[in-house]
Design a protein around this motif. Sequence first.
Motif, PDB file in Angstrom:
ATOM      1  N   ILE A   7      75.961 -16.730  76.191  1.00 14.86           N
ATOM      2  CA  ILE A   7      74.833 -16.680  75.267  1.00 14.86           C
ATOM      3  C   ILE A   7      74.101 -18.012  75.329  1.00 14.86           C
ATOM      4  CG2 ILE A   7      74.164 -16.500  72.848  1.00 14.86           C
ATOM      5  CD1 ILE A   7      76.627 -14.742  72.437  1.00 14.86           C
ATOM      6  N   ILE A   8      72.803 -17.966  75.525  1.00 14.57           N
ATOM      7  CA  ILE A   8      71.996 -19.175  75.575  1.00 14.57           C
ATOM      8  C   ILE A   8      71.525 -19.504  74.164  1.00 14.57           C
ATOM      9  CG2 ILE A   8      69.859 -20.180  76.418  1.00 14.57           C
ATOM     10  CD1 ILE A   8      70.180 -18.572  78.934  1.00 14.57           C
ATOM     11  N   MET A   9      71.669 -20.782  73.775  1.00 16.17           N
ATOM     12  CA  MET A   9      71.214 -21.213  72.458  1.00 16.17           C
ATOM     13  C   MET A   9      70.158 -22.304  72.624  1.00 16.17           C
ATOM     14  SD  MET A   9      73.305 -22.716  69.182  1.00 16.17           S
ATOM     15  CE  MET A   9      74.065 -21.153  68.809  1.00 16.17           C
ATOM     16  N   LEU A  10      69.074 -22.175  71.873  1.00 22.17           N
ATOM     17  CA  LEU A  10      68.037 -23.190  71.863  1.00 22.17           C
ATOM     18  C   LEU A  10      68.510 -24.360  71.009  1.00 22.17           C
ATOM     19  CD1 LEU A  10      65.151 -24.105  72.583  1.00 22.17           C
ATOM     20  CD2 LEU A  10      64.417 -23.039  70.452  1.00 22.17           C
ATOM     21  N   VAL A  11      68.452 -25.571  71.567  1.00 21.24           N
ATOM     22  CA  VAL A  11      68.838 -26.779  70.851  1.00 21.24           C
ATOM     23  C   VAL A  11      67.606 -27.672  70.755  1.00 21.24           C
ATOM     24  CG1 VAL A  11      70.330 -28.809  70.847  1.00 21.24           C
ATOM     25  CG2 VAL A  11      71.202 -26.624  71.700  1.00 21.24           C
ATOM     26  N   SER A  12      67.254 -28.060  69.529  1.00 23.67           N
ATOM     27  CA  SER A  12      66.152 -28.983  69.298  1.00 23.67           C
ATOM     28  C   SER A  12      66.730 -30.317  68.855  1.00 23.67           C
ATOM     29  CB  SER A  12      65.211 -28.449  68.220  1.00 23.67           C
ATOM     30  OG  SER A  12      64.609 -27.251  68.626  1.00 23.67           O
ATOM     31  N   PHE A  13      66.216 -31.386  69.419  1.00 18.04           N
ATOM     32  CA  PHE A  13      66.636 -32.732  69.065  1.00 18.04           C
ATOM     33  C   PHE A  13      65.546 -33.348  68.204  1.00 18.04           C
ATOM     34  CE2 PHE A  13      68.833 -31.535  72.871  1.00 18.04           C
ATOM     35  CZ  PHE A  13      70.104 -32.068  72.724  1.00 18.04           C
ATOM     36  N   VAL A  14      65.928 -33.872  67.043  1.00 22.97           N
ATOM     37  CA  VAL A  14      64.957 -34.418  66.087  1.00 22.97           C
ATOM     38  C   VAL A  14      65.354 -35.842  65.713  1.00 22.97           C
ATOM     39  CG1 VAL A  14      64.386 -32.150  65.136  1.00 22.97           C
ATOM     40  CG2 VAL A  14      66.170 -33.501  64.066  1.00 22.97           C
ATOM     41  N   LYS A  15      64.350 -36.603  65.238  1.00 24.86           N
ATOM     42  CA  LYS A  15      64.622 -37.943  64.718  1.00 24.86           C
ATOM     43  C   LYS A  15      65.415 -37.831  63.437  1.00 24.86           C
ATOM     44  CE  LYS A  15      60.367 -40.173  66.290  1.00 24.86           C
ATOM     45  NZ  LYS A  15      59.169 -40.879  65.829  1.00 24.86           N
ATOM     46  N   ARG A  16      66.312 -38.759  63.213  1.00 20.32           N
ATOM     47  CA  ARG A  16      67.184 -38.710  62.041  1.00 20.32           C
ATOM     48  C   ARG A  16      66.405 -38.828  60.735  1.00 20.32           C
ATOM     49  NH1 ARG A  16      71.291 -43.075  59.766  1.00 20.32           N
ATOM     50  NH2 ARG A  16      72.055 -41.840  58.048  1.00 20.32           N
ATOM     51  N   ASP A  17      65.515 -39.779  60.626  1.00 19.47           N
ATOM     52  CA  ASP A  17      64.839 -40.042  59.358  1.00 19.47           C
ATOM     53  C   ASP A  17      63.534 -39.287  59.190  1.00 19.47           C
ATOM     54  OD1 ASP A  17      66.859 -41.798  58.574  1.00 19.47           O
ATOM     55  OD2 ASP A  17      65.928 -43.447  59.679  1.00 19.47           O
ATOM     56  N   PHE A  18      63.088 -38.606  60.233  1.00 22.02           N
ATOM     57  CA  PHE A  18      61.829 -37.887  60.174  1.00 22.02           C
ATOM     58  C   PHE A  18      61.982 -36.629  61.015  1.00 22.02           C
ATOM     59  CE2 PHE A  18      57.430 -37.067  61.535  1.00 22.02           C
ATOM     60  CZ  PHE A  18      56.821 -37.041  60.294  1.00 22.02           C
ATOM     61  N   PRO A  19      61.798 -35.473  60.434  1.00 21.31           N
ATOM     62  CA  PRO A  19      62.103 -34.220  61.150  1.00 21.31           C
ATOM     63  C   PRO A  19      61.090 -33.854  62.236  1.00 21.31           C
ATOM     64  CG  PRO A  19      61.196 -33.726  59.004  1.00 21.31           C
ATOM     65  CD  PRO A  19      61.338 -35.224  59.074  1.00 21.31           C
ATOM     66  N   GLU A  20      60.833 -34.774  63.140  1.00 18.01           N
ATOM     67  CA  GLU A  20      59.936 -34.522  64.263  1.00 18.01           C
ATOM     68  C   GLU A  20      60.774 -34.093  65.459  1.00 18.01           C
ATOM     69  OE1 GLU A  20      57.345 -37.154  67.430  1.00 18.01           O
ATOM     70  OE2 GLU A  20      57.721 -37.968  65.444  1.00 18.01           O
ATOM     71  N   ILE A  21      60.421 -32.967  66.063  1.00 21.77           N
ATOM     72  CA  ILE A  21      61.160 -32.507  67.243  1.00 21.77           C
ATOM     73  C   ILE A  21      60.795 -33.386  68.430  1.00 21.77           C
ATOM     74  CG2 ILE A  21      61.493 -30.620  68.880  1.00 21.77           C
ATOM     75  CD1 ILE A  21      61.137 -28.674  66.574  1.00 21.77           C
ATOM     76  N   LEU A  22      61.802 -34.032  69.008  1.00 23.56           N
ATOM     77  CA  LEU A  22      61.586 -34.888  70.171  1.00 23.56           C
ATOM     78  C   LEU A  22      61.530 -34.064  71.449  1.00 23.56           C
ATOM     79  CD1 LEU A  22      64.136 -37.638  69.116  1.00 23.56           C
ATOM     80  CD2 LEU A  22      61.647 -37.787  68.990  1.00 23.56           C
ATOM     81  N   PHE A  23      62.443 -33.106  71.567  1.00 23.09           N
ATOM     82  CA  PHE A  23      62.422 -32.161  72.681  1.00 23.09           C
ATOM     83  C   PHE A  23      63.379 -31.023  72.376  1.00 23.09           C
ATOM     84  CE2 PHE A  23      65.883 -34.984  73.699  1.00 23.09           C
ATOM     85  CZ  PHE A  23      66.811 -34.223  74.359  1.00 23.09           C
ATOM     86  N   SER A  24      63.204 -29.918  73.072  1.00 18.93           N
ATOM     87  CA  SER A  24      64.059 -28.743  72.916  1.00 18.93           C
ATOM     88  C   SER A  24      64.515 -28.286  74.293  1.00 18.93           C
ATOM     89  CB  SER A  24      63.304 -27.602  72.228  1.00 18.93           C
ATOM     90  OG  SER A  24      62.946 -27.954  70.920  1.00 18.93           O
ATOM     91  N   LYS A  25      65.710 -27.728  74.333  1.00 22.60           N
ATOM     92  CA  LYS A  25      66.259 -27.254  75.603  1.00 22.60           C
ATOM     93  C   LYS A  25      67.239 -26.127  75.313  1.00 22.60           C
ATOM     94  CE  LYS A  25      68.844 -28.727  79.566  1.00 22.60           C
ATOM     95  NZ  LYS A  25      69.265 -29.648  80.492  1.00 22.60           N
ATOM     96  N   GLU A  26      67.350 -25.173  76.215  1.00 14.95           N
ATOM     97  CA  GLU A  26      68.314 -24.082  76.078  1.00 14.95           C
ATOM     98  C   GLU A  26      69.615 -24.482  76.773  1.00 14.95           C
ATOM     99  OE1 GLU A  26      66.268 -20.692  77.709  1.00 14.95           O
ATOM    100  OE2 GLU A  26      65.502 -20.145  75.729  1.00 14.95           O
ATOM    101  N   TYR A  27      70.746 -24.208  76.103  1.00 15.73           N
ATOM    102  CA  TYR A  27      72.069 -24.520  76.637  1.00 15.73           C
ATOM    103  C   TYR A  27      72.916 -23.256  76.650  1.00 15.73           C
ATOM    104  CZ  TYR A  27      71.197 -29.524  76.163  1.00 15.73           C
ATOM    105  OH  TYR A  27      70.690 -30.788  76.285  1.00 15.73           O
ATOM    106  N   LEU A  28      73.698 -23.102  77.706  1.00 12.77           N
ATOM    107  CA  LEU A  28      74.626 -21.985  77.797  1.00 12.77           C
ATOM    108  C   LEU A  28      75.882 -22.259  76.980  1.00 12.77           C
ATOM    109  CD1 LEU A  28      75.200 -19.237  79.068  1.00 12.77           C
ATOM    110  CD2 LEU A  28      76.169 -20.417  81.028  1.00 12.77           C
ATOM    111  N   ASN A  29      76.261 -23.545  76.873  1.00 11.98           N
ATOM    112  CA  ASN A  29      77.459 -23.934  76.132  1.00 11.98           C
ATOM    113  C   ASN A  29      77.126 -25.167  75.291  1.00 11.98           C
ATOM    114  OD1 ASN A  29      79.979 -24.597  75.186  1.00 11.98           O
ATOM    115  ND2 ASN A  29      80.892 -24.936  77.192  1.00 11.98           N
ATOM    116  N   VAL A  30      77.127 -25.028  73.978  1.00  9.99           N
ATOM    117  CA  VAL A  30      76.790 -26.151  73.096  1.00  9.99           C
ATOM    118  C   VAL A  30      78.020 -26.935  72.639  1.00  9.99           C
ATOM    119  CG1 VAL A  30      74.644 -25.108  72.282  1.00  9.99           C
ATOM    120  CG2 VAL A  30      76.763 -24.727  71.002  1.00  9.99           C
ATOM    121  N   LEU A  31      79.221 -26.483  72.977  1.00 13.33           N
ATOM    122  CA  LEU A  31      80.436 -27.169  72.521  1.00 13.33           C
ATOM    123  C   LEU A  31      80.509 -28.634  72.963  1.00 13.33           C
ATOM    124  CD1 LEU A  31      83.112 -24.345  72.784  1.00 13.33           C
ATOM    125  CD2 LEU A  31      81.897 -25.175  70.762  1.00 13.33           C
TER     126      LEU A  31
END
Length: 84
Positions: A7-31
């Motif tokens: 199962i592919i899951m979309l992962v978004s990376f955001v700044k800690r203090d400000f909810p701005e998405i820095l980039f997003s990528k799909e991962y097959l394994n998020v563990l």
Amino acid sequence: MIKSGGIIMLVSFVKRDFPEILFSKEYLNVLPLLEMVRQKGMINVLFDDNGDKVIRGRLYDYEYILNLKDGEFVDSLQIEIELK
């Protein structure tokens, strides 16, 4: 989204203090990502070959998100990065 082998899951990376998405990528394994968050691992993300555009930071926390889209539940992961 299901792809052969998992199962592919979309992962978004955001700044800690400000909810701005820095980039997003799909991962097959998020563990492995979750383990890096648990250990507060460092991440360097290069956006070009020269290294001019780079994000450096420590994986800080994550949030599992479940949305209803077109009558189906879609799950994703949002990971906070503490920028350096």
